[in-house]
Design a protein around this motif. Structure first.
Motif, PDB file in Angstrom:
ATOM      1  N   PHE A  22     -28.825  56.161 -35.132  1.00 56.83           N
ATOM      2  CA  PHE A  22     -29.192  56.020 -36.537  1.00 56.83           C
ATOM      3  C   PHE A  22     -29.258  57.380 -37.227  1.00 56.83           C
ATOM      4  O   PHE A  22     -28.729  57.575 -38.331  1.00 56.83           O
ATOM      5  CB  PHE A  22     -30.529  55.287 -36.652  1.00 56.83           C
ATOM      6  N   HIS A  23     -29.905  58.352 -36.567  1.00 55.61           N
ATOM      7  CA  HIS A  23     -30.003  59.688 -37.170  1.00 55.61           C
ATOM      8  C   HIS A  23     -28.627  60.353 -37.241  1.00 55.61           C
ATOM      9  O   HIS A  23     -28.344  61.103 -38.185  1.00 55.61           O
ATOM     10  CB  HIS A  23     -30.977  60.554 -36.364  1.00 55.61           C
ATOM     11  N   LEU A  24     -27.786  60.086 -36.259  1.00 54.26           N
ATOM     12  CA  LEU A  24     -26.425  60.610 -36.303  1.00 54.26           C
ATOM     13  C   LEU A  24     -25.669  60.026 -37.493  1.00 54.26           C
ATOM     14  O   LEU A  24     -24.961  60.728 -38.209  1.00 54.26           O
ATOM     15  CB  LEU A  24     -25.708  60.277 -34.995  1.00 54.26           C
ATOM     16  N   PHE A  25     -25.848  58.724 -37.718  1.00 52.03           N
ATOM     17  CA  PHE A  25     -25.238  58.061 -38.879  1.00 52.03           C
ATOM     18  C   PHE A  25     -25.688  58.737 -40.173  1.00 52.03           C
ATOM     19  O   PHE A  25     -24.882  59.015 -41.067  1.00 52.03           O
ATOM     20  CB  PHE A  25     -25.634  56.582 -38.872  1.00 52.03           C
ATOM     21  N   CYS A  26     -26.991  59.014 -40.266  1.00 51.91           N
ATOM     22  CA  CYS A  26     -27.523  59.650 -41.481  1.00 51.91           C
ATOM     23  C   CYS A  26     -26.916  61.035 -41.692  1.00 51.91           C
ATOM     24  O   CYS A  26     -26.609  61.433 -42.821  1.00 51.91           O
ATOM     25  CB  CYS A  26     -29.042  59.745 -41.397  1.00 51.91           C
ATOM     26  N   ASP A  27     -26.729  61.792 -40.587  1.00 53.10           N
ATOM     27  CA  ASP A  27     -26.133  63.118 -40.704  1.00 53.10           C
ATOM     28  C   ASP A  27     -24.684  63.031 -41.171  1.00 53.10           C
ATOM     29  O   ASP A  27     -24.246  63.780 -42.046  1.00 53.10           O
ATOM     30  CB  ASP A  27     -26.195  63.844 -39.356  1.00 53.10           C
ATOM     31  N   ILE A  28     -23.924  62.114 -40.582  1.00 52.52           N
ATOM     32  CA  ILE A  28     -22.501  61.987 -40.906  1.00 52.52           C
ATOM     33  C   ILE A  28     -22.301  61.601 -42.370  1.00 52.52           C
ATOM     34  O   ILE A  28     -21.417  62.116 -43.060  1.00 52.52           O
ATOM     35  CB  ILE A  28     -21.828  60.958 -39.977  1.00 52.52           C
ATOM     36  N   PHE A  29     -23.163  60.707 -42.860  1.00 52.26           N
ATOM     37  CA  PHE A  29     -23.003  60.218 -44.231  1.00 52.26           C
ATOM     38  C   PHE A  29     -23.897  60.959 -45.218  1.00 52.26           C
ATOM     39  O   PHE A  29     -24.138  60.487 -46.331  1.00 52.26           O
ATOM     40  CB  PHE A  29     -23.271  58.715 -44.282  1.00 52.26           C
ATOM     41  N   SER A  30     -24.405  62.123 -44.805  1.00 53.79           N
ATOM     42  CA  SER A  30     -25.150  63.027 -45.695  1.00 53.79           C
ATOM     43  C   SER A  30     -26.365  62.361 -46.325  1.00 53.79           C
ATOM     44  O   SER A  30     -26.667  62.556 -47.504  1.00 53.79           O
ATOM     45  CB  SER A  30     -24.214  63.564 -46.804  1.00 53.79           C
ATOM     46  N   ILE A  31     -27.071  61.549 -45.569  1.00 58.08           N
ATOM     47  CA  ILE A  31     -28.313  60.954 -46.066  1.00 58.08           C
ATOM     48  C   ILE A  31     -29.433  61.972 -45.887  1.00 58.08           C
ATOM     49  O   ILE A  31     -29.646  62.472 -44.789  1.00 58.08           O
ATOM     50  CB  ILE A  31     -28.636  59.658 -45.300  1.00 58.08           C
ATOM     51  N   PRO A  32     -30.162  62.312 -46.947  1.00 51.11           N
ATOM     52  CA  PRO A  32     -31.218  63.322 -46.846  1.00 51.11           C
ATOM     53  C   PRO A  32     -32.270  62.941 -45.805  1.00 51.11           C
ATOM     54  O   PRO A  32     -32.527  61.766 -45.552  1.00 51.11           O
ATOM     55  CB  PRO A  32     -31.817  63.351 -48.260  1.00 51.11           C
TER      56      PRO A  32
END
Length: 344
Positions: free
Chosen positions: A82-92
């Motif tokens: 989940f955190h990797l997903f947030c990093d890839i899609f530039s979620i703050p």
């Protein structure tokens, strides 16, 4: 009678994921074991208090939270995704605890990996468990899940052509070939034969007779020598009982047992006795284990066992078998003997 005195290459741990598939560093995500991430990784906001402000009550609540999940390692893996997903899609970082409509950009070099619908659902369960463990309400409502399940149903239809091949059943002739080829006086082969015979006649999941890696073994999850017993039933027939410390269909703390009886030349009881003689071990050692040339004992890794099994079956003219093939073969064997399908 307990099998307390019941390993050939050394099993290797899975390779570490590439750096590009690891979440970025953050003081909110300290280095810890995967099973601890759901409790030690935090969001940017502090959750509201879930108990009264008393150290004893807080301690009890923490213990209850940590023991509410039987396998936190897989949840930790899902949380990392989940955190990797947030990093890839530039979620703050501030939006990580509650993913919403914060997708800002996507790189053309974004790494994707195909996963099954079941794995996606496990990832969502990990995020939900993380929120609850931190003291927040679940992030998704029933309507959210309805929308997600609608999309997952479509993805499942897309993946139909990519599903794994059907598991072919292991047959008695294949068991005979394995026994004839394996060197039963060799610690590694003796362990493989015991696994093969017990998995087939006990209709056991291969994950119960082998481990993913040596480091994965724990007596609370896998069979040890102390979990295996010999006995005689009321009719005077010998049997072996394997008490599974953990099973998918068992409630927390409940033990399920696998009973094995004599089966002629392919007998699992004889295979267990041979293993106990060739690979003596202590009560807390793995039931299905082998000793290397230095005398060190190792739990049998699934990949090693299947490599040895398939090298023999291919040499005898059969194709590749899978771990589940033994359970399917055992069920087919008992059904062919006219055993009631409900019992099987």
């Amino acid at each position: 009678m307990s099998l307390h005195h019941l390993s050939s290459p050394t099993s290797q741990s899975p390779a570490s994921p590439p750096t590009s598939l690891v979440p970025g560093p953050s003081h909110l995500r300290p280095q810890c074991k995967a099973g601890e991430q759901i409790f030690l990784w935090w969001g940017t906001n502090s959750p509201p208090p879930s108990t009264i402000d008393n150290p004893v009550i807080r301690h009890i609540a923490s213990l209850a939270s940590r023991t509410s999940l039987r396998d936190t390692t897989s949840y930790g893996a899902g949380l990392q995704k989940f955190h990797l997903f947030c990093d890839i899609f530039s979620i703050p970082e501030a939006d990580h605890p509650q993913p919403g409509d914060s997708i800002l950009s996507i790189s053309s070099s974004t790494p994707f990996e195909p996963v099954s619908v079941g794995v996606v659902q496990k990832y969502l369960s990990a995020v939900r468990a993380w929120h609850i463990a931190q003291g927040w309400p679940p992030p998704l409502s029933k309507s959210h899940h309805d929308c997600i399940n609608w999309s997952l149903h479509g993805l499942e239809n897309i993946q139909i052509s990519r599903r794994r091949p059907l598991r072919p059943p292991v047959m008695l002739s294949m068991l005979a070939a394995l026994k004839a080829t394996l060197v039963l006086s060799d610690p590694f082969d003796a362990c493989v034969w015991a696994i093969v015979s017990c998995a087939f006649f006990g209709m056991m999941w291969f994950s119960k007779v082998s481990v993913t890696s040596q480091a994965a073994f724990t007596p609370s999850k896998y069979l040890t020598r102390a979990h295996a017993f010999f006995g005689v039933d009321l009719l005077g027939s010998p049997y072996a009982c394997l008490d599974l410390p953990s099973a998918k269909t068992a409630r927390a703390g409940e033990i399920q047992s696998v009973f094995l009886n004599k089966q002629g030349d392919l007998c699992p009881l004889a295979a267990l006795c041979n293993l106990a003689q060739v690979v003596p071990a202590l009560a807390d050692d793995p039931l299905f284990s082998w000793r290397d040339s230095r005398g060190d004992i190792h739990p049998m890794a699934k990949v090693q066992a299947l490599e040895r099994i398939n090298s023999i079956l291919i040499a005898w003219g059969w194709g590749t078998s899978f771990g589940h093939s033994f359970r399917i073969g055992g069920a087919s064997f008992y059904l062919a003997k006219k055993i009631d399908p409900e019992i099987v």
